[in-house]
Design a protein around this motif. Structure first.
Motif, PDB file in Angstrom:
ATOM      1  N   UNK A   1      -1.194   7.906  -0.683  1.00  0.00           N
ATOM      2  CA  UNK A   1      -2.520   7.036  -0.851  1.00  0.00           C
ATOM      3  C   UNK A   1      -2.396   6.111   0.311  1.00  0.00           C
ATOM      4  N   UNK A   2      -1.241   5.739   0.821  1.00  0.00           N
ATOM      5  CA  UNK A   2      -1.504   4.653   1.782  1.00  0.00           C
ATOM      6  C   UNK A   2      -1.724   5.446   3.034  1.00  0.00           C
ATOM      7  N   UNK A   3      -1.239   6.414   3.428  1.00  0.00           N
ATOM      8  CA  UNK A   3      -1.539   7.347   4.512  1.00  0.00           C
ATOM      9  C   UNK A   3      -2.972   7.837   4.565  1.00  0.00           C
ATOM     10  N   UNK A   4      -3.271   8.210   3.505  1.00  0.00           N
ATOM     11  CA  UNK A   4      -4.702   8.767   3.398  1.00  0.00           C
ATOM     12  C   UNK A   4      -5.698   7.899   3.655  1.00  0.00           C
ATOM     13  N   UNK A   5      -5.384   6.606   2.743  1.00  0.00           N
ATOM     14  CA  UNK A   5      -6.528   5.710   2.726  1.00  0.00           C
ATOM     15  C   UNK A   5      -6.478   4.449   3.872  1.00  0.00           C
ATOM     16  N   UNK A   6      -5.243   4.472   4.367  1.00  0.00           N
ATOM     17  CA  UNK A   6      -4.779   3.211   5.322  1.00  0.00           C
ATOM     18  C   UNK A   6      -5.042   2.186   4.789  1.00  0.00           C
ATOM     19  N   UNK A   7      -4.591   2.032   3.780  1.00  0.00           N
ATOM     20  CA  UNK A   7      -4.497   0.521   2.864  1.00  0.00           C
ATOM     21  C   UNK A   7      -3.396   0.538   2.144  1.00  0.00           C
ATOM     22  N   UNK A   8      -3.048  -0.764   1.683  1.00  0.00           N
ATOM     23  CA  UNK A   8      -1.946  -1.270   1.007  1.00  0.00           C
ATOM     24  C   UNK A   8      -1.900  -0.751  -0.628  1.00  0.00           C
ATOM     25  N   UNK A   9      -0.919   0.035  -1.058  1.00  0.00           N
ATOM     26  CA  UNK A   9      -0.901   0.383  -2.351  1.00  0.00           C
ATOM     27  C   UNK A   9       0.073  -0.050  -3.190  1.00  0.00           C
ATOM     28  N   UNK A  10      -0.098  -0.390  -4.363  1.00  0.00           N
ATOM     29  CA  UNK A  10       0.911  -0.881  -5.374  1.00  0.00           C
ATOM     30  C   UNK A  10       1.201  -0.229  -6.643  1.00  0.00           C
ATOM     31  N   UNK A  11       2.325  -0.439  -7.103  1.00  0.00           N
ATOM     32  CA  UNK A  11       2.930  -0.005  -8.342  1.00  0.00           C
ATOM     33  C   UNK A  11       2.878  -1.195  -9.018  1.00  0.00           C
ATOM     34  N   UNK A  12       2.183  -1.278 -10.591  1.00  0.00           N
ATOM     35  CA  UNK A  12       2.484  -2.402 -11.352  1.00  0.00           C
ATOM     36  C   UNK A  12       2.981  -1.871 -12.567  1.00  0.00           C
ATOM     37  N   UNK A  13       3.494  -2.691 -13.130  1.00  0.00           N
ATOM     38  CA  UNK A  13       4.315  -2.460 -14.537  1.00  0.00           C
ATOM     39  C   UNK A  13       4.142  -3.589 -15.510  1.00  0.00           C
ATOM     40  N   UNK A  14       3.891  -3.287 -16.875  1.00  0.00           N
ATOM     41  CA  UNK A  14       3.816  -4.404 -17.634  1.00  0.00           C
ATOM     42  C   UNK A  14       5.497  -4.977 -17.870  1.00  0.00           C
ATOM     43  N   UNK A  15       5.380  -6.287 -17.993  1.00  0.00           N
ATOM     44  CA  UNK A  15       6.346  -7.060 -18.417  1.00  0.00           C
ATOM     45  C   UNK A  15       6.101  -8.209 -19.336  1.00  0.00           C
TER      46      UNK A  15
END
Length: 270
Positions: free
Chosen positions: A95-109
Motif C-alpha cells: 500500500x505504501x509503495x502503490x499510494x506513496x503514503x504512510x500506512x498504519x496497522x492498528x489493533x485494539x487494546x
C-alpha cells in the motif's frame, strides 16, 4: 495411560472446545458443564487442572472461566503463525509503495487503539498515534474509529460510555457525533473524515474483521488532505479494503496479539 487418564484427557479437551466456542468474556461452570455434557463436579475438577497448567483462567474474581494466554501461545506455535504483524507487513509495504503514503496497522487494546506497525510514506505527516506503540482512545482517528464501529454491540457501547469524556478532552466528537460517525462507518465499511484536529491531514481507515465480523484491527492511511479529494478517495478505499480482506483470511484466532497486542511491540519490525 489408564482408562481414568484417558477419560480425564477427554474431559479436558471437551472443556477446551466449549470455552473456545463460548463467550470470550468467560462462561459460568453451570453453562460449561451443560454444553460439554459433563457433570458439574467433574467439570470443576478438570477446570482446576487446566488452570494449574495455565490453559484456563478465572475472569478476575468472578465465577466465570475462559481460555488463558498459555493456551493461545501454544495454539499459535502449533499453527506456525508469525502473528498479525508479520501477516500484515506485506500489505503495508504494498500500500505504501502503490499510494506513496504512510500506512498504519492498528489493533485494539482495551479502550484504546495501538499502532502495531507502520510504513512511512514520502510526505511529512502528523498522526494521532505517532510511532509504533503509540496509542489513542478508540474513536479518535480513522483506523481507531473503524475498529470501534465493528466491535460487538455490547463492547461498543461500553467503549462509547467510557471514551466520550476522553474524546471531548482531545477536541473530538460528542456522543451524538460519535454515534453518527459509527453509523456511517458501519454503513460504508470504511472511515474517511477530516475533523481538523490535525490541520492539513486526512486519512482512511478500514477494519480487519475476523470470521464473526468483529474488528480485531484496522489498516489506515495518513496523508495530506488534498491527496484524498475527488476520484482518488474511492480508489484508495478499494485498495485498502482489498488488503484488509487478504489479512483477514490469514488471521489466526489463537494469535496472542489479538488479545495482548502490546506484548508484540518488543519485536522489531521486519
Amino acid at each position: 495411560m489408564s482408562e481414568d487418564g484417558v477419560s480425564g484427557t477427554r474431559r479436558a479437551l471437551a472443556l477446551l472446545k466449549v470455552l473456545g466456542a463460548g463467550d470470550a468474556h468467560g462462561m459460568r461452570l453451570t453453562d460449561i458443564a451443560s454444553a460439554s455434557g459433563i457433570t458439574q463436579p467433574s467439570a470443576h475438577r478438570a477446570l482446576k487442572v487446566l488452570m494449574a497448567e495455565g490453559f484456563v483462567e478465572q475472569v478476575d474474581s468472578s465465577r466465570k472461566y475462559r481460555l488463558a494466554l498459555d493456551f493461545f501461545v501454544l495454539a499459535a506455535r502449533a499453527a506456525q503463525s508469525g502473528g498479525l504483524r508479520s501477516a500484515a507487513k506485506p500489505a503495508l509495504l504494498r500500500l505504501s509503495s502503490t499510494l506513496s503514503d504512510s500506512i498504519f496497522l492498528l489493533v485494539r487494546n482495551g479502550f484504546d487503539a495501538v499502532c502495531l506497525d507502520r510504513v512511512e510514506g514520502p510526505f511529512p505527516i502528523r498522526t494521532f498515534t505517532g510511532d509504533i506503540g503509540g496509542k489513542v482512545p478508540l474513536g479518535i482517528g480513522q483506523g481507531s474509529l473503524a475498529i470501534l464501529s465493528f466491535l460487538p454491540e455490547e463492547e461498543r457501547e461500553a467503549v462509547i460510555r467510557f471514551n466520550v469524556p476522553r474524546l471531548l478532552d482531545r477536541g473530538g466528537f460528542d456522543e451524538i457525533g460519535l454515534r453518527m460517525q459509527i453509523q456511517n462507518v458501519r454503513k460504508t465499511g470504511f472511515c474517511s473524515l477530516n475533523t481538523g484536529l490535525i490541520p492539513g491531514m486526512a486519512g482512511v481507515g478500514v477494519p480487519i474483521l475476523d470470521s464473526e465480523g468483529r474488528a480485531v484491527a484496522a489498516l489506515s492511511i495518513g496523508t495530506l488532505s488534498e491527496r484524498l479529494e475527488g476520484d482518488r478517495l474511492p480508489l484508495v478505499v478499494d485498495l485498502i479494503r482489498s488488503e484488509a480482506e487478504v489479512i483477514a483470511r490469514q488471521l489466526n484466532p489463537f494469535d496472542p496479539t489479538l488479545r495482548y497486542p502490546t506484548r508484540s511491540l518488543g519485536v522489531e519490525a521486519i
